[in-house]
Design an enzyme around this catalytic site. Structure first.
Site, PDB file in Angstrom:
ATOM      1  N   ARG A 265      23.346  21.125  32.662  1.00 31.78           N
ATOM      2  CA  ARG A 265      23.219  21.418  31.230  1.00 31.78           C
ATOM      3  C   ARG A 265      24.292  20.621  30.499  1.00 31.78           C
ATOM      4  O   ARG A 265      25.454  20.611  30.912  1.00 31.78           O
ATOM      5  CB  ARG A 265      23.420  22.913  30.927  1.00 31.78           C
ATOM      6  CG  ARG A 265      22.446  23.853  31.614  1.00 31.78           C
ATOM      7  CD  ARG A 265      22.647  25.286  31.121  1.00 31.78           C
ATOM      8  NE  ARG A 265      22.033  26.255  32.007  1.00 31.78           N
ATOM      9  CZ  ARG A 265      20.754  26.607  31.981  1.00 31.78           C
ATOM     10  NH1 ARG A 265      19.952  26.042  31.087  1.00 31.78           N
ATOM     11  NH2 ARG A 265      20.278  27.506  32.819  1.00 31.78           N
TER      12      ARG A 265
ATOM     13  N   HIS B  67      22.273  22.250  41.272  1.00 35.70           N
ATOM     14  CA  HIS B  67      23.172  23.017  40.419  1.00 35.70           C
ATOM     15  C   HIS B  67      24.622  22.575  40.585  1.00 35.70           C
ATOM     16  O   HIS B  67      25.521  23.157  39.996  1.00 35.70           O
ATOM     17  CB  HIS B  67      23.014  24.514  40.769  1.00 35.70           C
ATOM     18  CG  HIS B  67      23.648  25.454  39.807  1.00 35.70           C
ATOM     19  ND1 HIS B  67      24.722  26.248  40.140  1.00 35.70           N
ATOM     20  CD2 HIS B  67      23.355  25.747  38.518  1.00 35.70           C
ATOM     21  CE1 HIS B  67      25.063  26.989  39.099  1.00 35.70           C
ATOM     22  NE2 HIS B  67      24.258  26.703  38.098  1.00 35.70           N
TER      23      HIS B  67
ATOM     24  N   TYR C 277      33.583  28.812  27.860  1.00 33.81           N
ATOM     25  CA  TYR C 277      33.488  29.349  29.214  1.00 33.81           C
ATOM     26  C   TYR C 277      34.772  29.028  29.973  1.00 33.81           C
ATOM     27  O   TYR C 277      35.350  27.962  29.803  1.00 33.81           O
ATOM     28  CB  TYR C 277      32.322  28.716  29.990  1.00 33.81           C
ATOM     29  CG  TYR C 277      30.942  28.971  29.457  1.00 33.81           C
ATOM     30  CD1 TYR C 277      30.713  29.704  28.296  1.00 33.81           C
ATOM     31  CD2 TYR C 277      29.831  28.451  30.123  1.00 33.81           C
ATOM     32  CE1 TYR C 277      29.426  29.908  27.814  1.00 33.81           C
ATOM     33  CE2 TYR C 277      28.542  28.660  29.662  1.00 33.81           C
ATOM     34  CZ  TYR C 277      28.341  29.379  28.499  1.00 33.81           C
ATOM     35  OH  TYR C 277      27.066  29.576  28.039  1.00 33.81           O
TER      36      TYR C 277
ATOM     37  N   ARG D 172      31.684  39.037  37.023  1.00 32.93           N
ATOM     38  CA  ARG D 172      31.500  39.219  35.580  1.00 32.93           C
ATOM     39  C   ARG D 172      30.151  39.857  35.237  1.00 32.93           C
ATOM     40  O   ARG D 172      30.045  40.738  34.406  1.00 32.93           O
ATOM     41  CB  ARG D 172      31.633  37.870  34.878  1.00 32.93           C
ATOM     42  CG  ARG D 172      31.528  37.935  33.367  1.00 32.93           C
ATOM     43  CD  ARG D 172      30.208  37.367  32.847  1.00 32.93           C
ATOM     44  NE  ARG D 172      30.008  36.014  33.306  1.00 32.93           N
ATOM     45  CZ  ARG D 172      28.831  35.380  33.227  1.00 32.93           C
ATOM     46  NH1 ARG D 172      27.774  35.989  32.735  1.00 32.93           N
ATOM     47  NH2 ARG D 172      28.691  34.147  33.678  1.00 32.93           N
TER      48      ARG D 172
ATOM     49  N   HIS E 105      33.205  32.155  33.913  1.00 39.19           N
ATOM     50  CA  HIS E 105      32.181  31.353  34.578  1.00 39.19           C
ATOM     51  C   HIS E 105      32.676  30.703  35.865  1.00 39.19           C
ATOM     52  O   HIS E 105      31.876  30.210  36.659  1.00 39.19           O
ATOM     53  CB  HIS E 105      31.686  30.277  33.604  1.00 39.19           C
ATOM     54  CG  HIS E 105      30.453  29.566  34.033  1.00 39.19           C
ATOM     55  ND1 HIS E 105      30.449  28.272  34.528  1.00 39.19           N
ATOM     56  CD2 HIS E 105      29.163  29.964  34.054  1.00 39.19           C
ATOM     57  CE1 HIS E 105      29.212  27.905  34.816  1.00 39.19           C
ATOM     58  NE2 HIS E 105      28.410  28.907  34.546  1.00 39.19           N
TER      59      HIS E 105
END
Length: 741
Positions: free
Chosen positions: A408, A468, A501, A607, A635
């Site tokens: 992303r 990822h 983040y 989290r 994160h």
């Protein structure tokens, strides 16, 4: 947390560890996470405009949950593929549990807005007005805005034999209208006395007006000149449309008006193995998602039942798919208020500091050659570290190749022009763009095409797996030959989220790591069947195996600890500390349960959702789960294994979830440098000691927020994780590190 001094007692189960009861449901656990997010909006200690932001975050989180998770459960039912979760629930049972949890939270959200936040905004000079509250001046401005900006955009769509029920786009707010020709009481007595009669009867007509998303959700009625005297004054866009419908349906009698909002399923099934063109498959999925089945209908808290029946029938829904919204239909526009220039109602401004070793260095590669470097965002600057690393590689004439994974990133990402510039200079540039990043598919398709046009070698990922990893590799010509430099992170190459983040990134030229990373990129871009990595933990190749080995090693050390008397204060007590976004993988959970039964102390910083049950006698006595929620979204992923006083530390992209370990390409790197290990220890210790932002998880999946010590308001524990680590970053910049060496 104390240990059972009797090792036999720890190894004897007082619960059936093979039963479904050892796991919590993923969906309900996620909703408990979102409840903690909502609490930030309820908490008066949170600055007022930040509370508005948390109302929006809770809303957008729930939107995504219904699109992905509820949509997926409904698809299971529709396709007749029943399955049970690890905790034994069917899809219908999960949908019932979801509804039971969501409805009270929506009421809580609405009460917070109406009874607390909205009045507090008014006291701060920000007035959110209903149509009936507008004075003459406000109404004139509202009508002028409507006529100039809104009326030309609106498109009323009536439903009759010549006009089918209109397509309604995902997450769009609409106004439903029931109307008819004006009645004549002398000839149509029934219509005159019963305006809410069934719309199927002759003369009653349904129409839909979409509230345009191209305009702001809150329309300002103030000018810069009168803010000081009258404050900021707004009316909701939906309210403005609703009270001017007579202009759209001239000559018609409007019987009922109701706003509504729909959510469509984003869990579209696909078969990558049969796809001839992955890019075209993603484009087709985006088209399919636009027309996917509706899985939620939101209405106001005073529904017009005949109008509701039309929507339920036309959208093929059940009444349990309808969620009444007692206050606002959509809280996402609350972000608009967050942007107001009212600094005393926001978090204190924060400017990330440049990592000290990079602050005065001209050559980023020389800094990395001198020893591994780690950056902790947003406390330390993403621009001054990660962006600088790629920009330096793009401009350095000695750099021969740049390889990078993009999962992303922002539309205006600085990485893209740097990669393009490097390709134009003749460097070999390879960028893996993951087209399957949920809700970012369209952006990633556009990024891939832009890079390809500039001569960058673009790879679309590995068929059957989602890539990822957060990795980049720079190959540079130096006097002794080619040298590789690497960045391995826990977060995306996204300059915007890097300020919101918390993430970590390791910069290294250590051949132990860079050699493995070269092999990983060969795996990603070619047909390498590499199945051996000496140092990196790569999913789905060796990551699960290595994590199991590390957990089992602590279990083995526990036997020695018991032989020493099982003193819970023993500094060499076997211990596992892991920080991640979510924990769900049943295999890892069972290994952690085994570790707990052996006496290993397990501290988990999770989290989001957690399917493991902590503190269950005989199963997880020695496991605690802590969730930190606050200003920044936690994160980063950190894994630490005590290893009899010689701890191993790891950071990377993977949570302990089945999808991360089995269905994604993930990268976890060891951290070798002692100073960097101490930096990780400090961050973990701060979070575990937090008494301001931390929540303790109970065996039933509920959470209790810790409370600060009123007698020690300025301690790191009372300040909370984020303020404490901001203070650490400031002191490190000034050469006064808080980290003990």
């Amino acid at each position: 947390m104390t240990a059972n001094p009797n090792p036999q007692a720890d190894s004897t189960d007082s619960v059936d560890i093979t039963s479904d009861d050892r796991f919590l449901n993923r969906e309900t656990s996620w909703l408990e996470f979102n409840r903690r997010v909502l609490h930030e909006a309820l908490d008066p200690r949170t600055p007022l405009l930040e509370r508005c932001g948390f109302l929006a975050i809770f809303n957008s989180n729930l939107d995504e949950f219904f699109q992905k998770r509820v949509g997926g459960l409904k698809r299971q039912i529709d396709t007749g593929t029943p399955s049970r979760t690890y905790d034994g629930l069917t899809a219908p049972e999960q949908l019932r549990a979801i509804r039971e949890l969501v409805l009270p939270m929506l009421d809580q959200q609405a009460r917070a807005y109406e009874d607390d936040i909205r009045p507090a905004l008014a006291e701060a000079g920000v007035h959110l007005l209903a149509w009936a509250q507008l004075d003459h001046e406000d109404r004139e401005r509202a009508v002028a805005y409507y006529r100039r900006n809104l009326f030309p955009v609106l498109t009323p769509l009536a439903v009759d034999p010549g006009h089918p029920f209109p397509f309604i786009s995902n997450l769009s707010t609409s106004i439903g209208v029931m109307m008819r020709q004006p009645c004549d009481p002398s000839t149509d007595h029934e219509a005159a006395v019963d305006p809410s009669r069934d719309p199927a009867q002759p003369g009653v007509q349904f129409a839909r007006v979409k509230v345009p998303a191209v305009l702001p959700g809150w329309i300002p009625l103030h000018t810069e000149d009168d803010v000081a005297e009258r404050g900021h004054r707004f009316i909701a866009l939906e309210e403005l449309v609703r009270h001017n419908l007579h202009d759209l349906f001239e000559g018609m009698q409007i019987d009922a008006v109701e706003p509504f909002r729909i959510t469509r399923n984003a869990d579209v099934d696909r078969d990558e193995e049969d796809a001839e063109d992955l890019l075209e498959m993603i484009n087709q999925e985006l088209r399919d998602r636009r027309f996917a089945r509706v899985c939620r209908l939101e209405t106001d808290d005073d529904p017009h039942l005949p109008l509701n029946r039309v929507l339920i029938q036309q959208l093929d829904l059940h009444h349990k798919d309808v969620y009444q919204m007692p206050a606002l239909m959509d809280y996402n526009p609350m972000w608009q208020l967050h942007k107001l220039d009212l600094p005393k109602h926001k978090f204190e401004p924060w400017s990330p500091v440049t990592p000290s070793r990079l602050a005065e260095a001209d050559d980023v590669f020389a800094v990395i050659r001198a020893g591994d470097l780690m950056a902790h965002h947003p406390y330390e600057s993403f621009a001054g570290s990660v962006e600088r690393f790629i920009a330096s590689a793009a401009s350095d004439p000695d750099v021969a190749a740049i390889k990078l994974t993009l999962y992303r990133t922002a539309d205006d990402s600085p990485f893209l022009p740097n990669l393009i510039r490097a390709a134009e200079m003749g460097k070999q540039v390879v960028c893996l763009v993951e087209l399957k990043a949920r809700f970012d598919e369209e952006r990633n398709v556009q990024i891939a095409r832009r890079l390809e046009k500039a001569g960058v070698h673009v790879v679309y990922g590995v068929v059957g797996l989602k890539t990822h990893t957060k990795t980049s590799l720079v190959v540079r010509r130096e006097s002794e030959g080619m040298r590789c430099y690497a960045h391995i992170g826990t977060g995306n190459y996204n300059s915007k989220t890097a300020n919101l983040y918390t993430d970590l990134g390791l910069f290294t030229a250590d051949p132990r790591i860079t050699d493995d990373l070269v092999e990983l990129f060969h795996f990603l871009t070619g047909h390498s069947r590499q199945r051996h990595f000496d140092h990196l933990l790569i999913a789905p190749v060796n990551m699960r195996k290595r994590f199991n080995e590390l957990i089992n090693r602590e279990i083995t050390h526990a036997a020695d600890w018991h032989a020493r008397g099982a003193d819970p204060d023993d500094p060499n007590r076997p211990r596992i500390t892991a920080k991640m976004n979510s924990l769900e993988d049943p295999g890892i959970c069972d290994r952690l349960y085994a570790a707990s039964r052996a006496g290993v102390a397990v501290d988990l910083l999770v989290r989001g959702f957690c399917c493991l049950r902590p503190g269950v006698p005989g199963l997880s006595d020695h496991i605690r789960v802590v969730s930190v929620i606050g200003r920044f979204l936690e994160h980063s992923r950190i894994y630490r294994f005590h290893n009899a006083g010689q701890p191993d530390h790891f950071i990377g992209s993977a949570d302990w979830m089945y999808r991360n370990l089995n269905n994604r390409v993930e990268c976890i790197t060891p951290v070798y440098e002692p100073d960097l290990k101490r930096t990780l220890d400090h961050a973990l210790d701060v979070m575990l000691a937090d008494r301001r932002q931390a929540w303790d998880m109970h065996p039933d999946g509920t959470y209790t927020q810790r409370t600060p010590d009123p007698d020690a308001p300025d301690t790191p524990e009372s300040l909370g994780t984020h303020r404490s680590l901001m203070a650490t970053a400031r002191k490190q910049t000034a050469g006064l590190s808080d980290v003990e060496h």
